[in-house]
Motif scaffolding. Structure first.
Motif, mmCIF file in Angstrom:
data_model
loop_
_atom_site.group_PDB
_atom_site.id
_atom_site.type_symbol
_atom_site.label_atom_id
_atom_site.label_comp_id
_atom_site.label_asym_id
_atom_site.label_seq_id
_atom_site.Cartn_x
_atom_site.Cartn_y
_atom_site.Cartn_z
ATOM 1 N N ILE A 54 41.002 17.634 71.768
ATOM 2 C CA ILE A 54 39.752 17.958 71.086
ATOM 3 C C ILE A 54 38.659 16.985 71.513
ATOM 4 O O ILE A 54 37.509 17.374 71.730
ATOM 5 N N ARG A 56 40.108 14.535 65.106
ATOM 6 C CA ARG A 56 40.839 15.796 65.161
ATOM 7 C C ARG A 56 40.279 16.832 64.197
ATOM 8 O O ARG A 56 40.415 18.041 64.404
ATOM 9 N N GLU A 111 48.663 8.460 67.624
ATOM 10 C CA GLU A 111 48.314 9.787 67.129
ATOM 11 C C GLU A 111 48.377 9.800 65.615
ATOM 12 O O GLU A 111 49.265 9.221 65.004
ATOM 13 N N SER A 129 45.829 18.839 69.847
ATOM 14 C CA SER A 129 45.958 17.411 69.598
ATOM 15 C C SER A 129 44.586 16.762 69.562
ATOM 16 O O SER A 129 43.602 17.307 70.049
ATOM 17 N N ARG A 130 44.528 15.553 68.990
ATOM 18 C CA ARG A 130 43.254 14.849 68.879
ATOM 19 C C ARG A 130 42.643 14.584 70.250
ATOM 20 O O ARG A 130 41.439 14.774 70.458
#
Length: 302
Positions: free
Chosen positions: A131, A73, A287, A127-128
């Motif tokens: 990305i 992230r 997450e 959000s990761r």
């Protein structure tokens, strides 16, 4: 006009550098335990080849991912912040040694940071998984551009040192888009070089254009990542310090290298990392507890 551009870039970099280094110094106790040697080596090597036109984002993404140096992230912000000053140094060097039309240079260098300002604010809050998907597609696009060059499917440029009319309008619009994409970790160099070639400009003009535009957009967008706490301070600081040394060595000592084999290596790394990003995005991972802009962010956890 070029003198004014250099002055603007210098002022932007000064403000960015003060904001960036103040933030790093203030939060130095939160540095992770990752070894300085590996981080400094990454900054030196990637910016060395960046100066020779290879680009650094793809290689850095692969290194960060493979050695698990930072959370995925934080990759876009870390690269944009850490590479800003080395790229500014590149820009000043190439604006001095390579002739390019002032209007084309100024127009592209203005459009790119406008795109970055838009993109950085969005990317720093993503959000990761999003990305990771964005990085995957971006790296895949860079790989396809490299393959097109190997197969002679991409134009090799002409003799023009500037553009006018519809060609200038097109490249300004694309610079805005490339600037926004840069903030997600898609390097500006490869797509910019492809556009310069495709529109008939001399290949050498790509260097001052892409480096100045990138410097402007990173100085503009990097501060957003710092403000949003969306970067790893230790990694960025290492890239900055060692990267500047790599830039000077490449520009004034080495100057040029037979890079065909290296381009093949970069292609393999880019495609491999692209696939890895897609797999990571669709794999069910918990997450991160990272909270952008809040005190929960602890780099040592990554």
């Amino acid at each position: 006009m070029s003198v004014i551009l250099k002055l603007i870039l210098g002022v932007m970099t000064g403000f960015f550098g003060y904001y960036y280094f103040t933030d790093v110094f203030r939060n130095r106790k939160t540095f992770s335990g990752k070894p300085w040697s590996g981080l400094l080596g990454t900054g030196f090597i990637t910016n060395f080849f960046d100066t020779l036109g290879i680009g650094s984002f793809a290689q850095q993404t692969a290194i960060f991912k493979f050695f698990k140096l930072i959370d995925d992230r934080l990759i876009p912000g870390t690269m944009n912040v850490g590479n800003t000053i080395p790229v500014v140094v590149q820009a000043f060097i190439f604006m001095t040694v390579v002739e390019v039309d002032t209007l084309t240079l100024v127009s592209m260098s203005t459009a790119a940071p406008l795109g970055a300002l838009l993109g950085a604010d969005i990317v720093s809050k993503m959000s990761r998984s999003r990305i990771q998907i964005g990085l995957g597609f971006g790296l895949l696009a860079v790989g396809l551009i490299i393959i097109a060059g190997f197969l002679n499917l991409m134009p090799t440029g002409g003799e023009a040192i500037g553009l006018t009319g519809w060609k200038l309008a097109v490249i300004i619009g694309m610079s805005f888009i490339f600037g926004a994409l840069q903030t997600i970790g898609v390097g500006f160099y490869a797509p910019c070089m492809a556009m310069v070639y495709a529109l008939g400009m001399h290949p050498l003009t790509a260097f001052p254009i892409m480096m100045t535009a990138t410097a402007m957009l990173m100085a503009a967008g990097g501060a957003r990542f710092v403000k949003q706490n969306a970067y790893d301070r230790k990694v960025s600081f290492s890239i900055t310090i060692a990267g500047v040394i790599g830039v000077f060595l490449a520009a004034y000592v080495v100057k040029s290298l037979p890079l065909l084999i290296l381009r093949w290596v970069v292609l393999c790394v880019v495609l491999y990392t692209s696939g890895w990003m897609f797999l990571s995005a669709f794999r069910k991972e918990p997450e991160s507890k990272l909270s952008v802009g809040k005190k929960k962010y602890k780099p040592e956890n990554y």
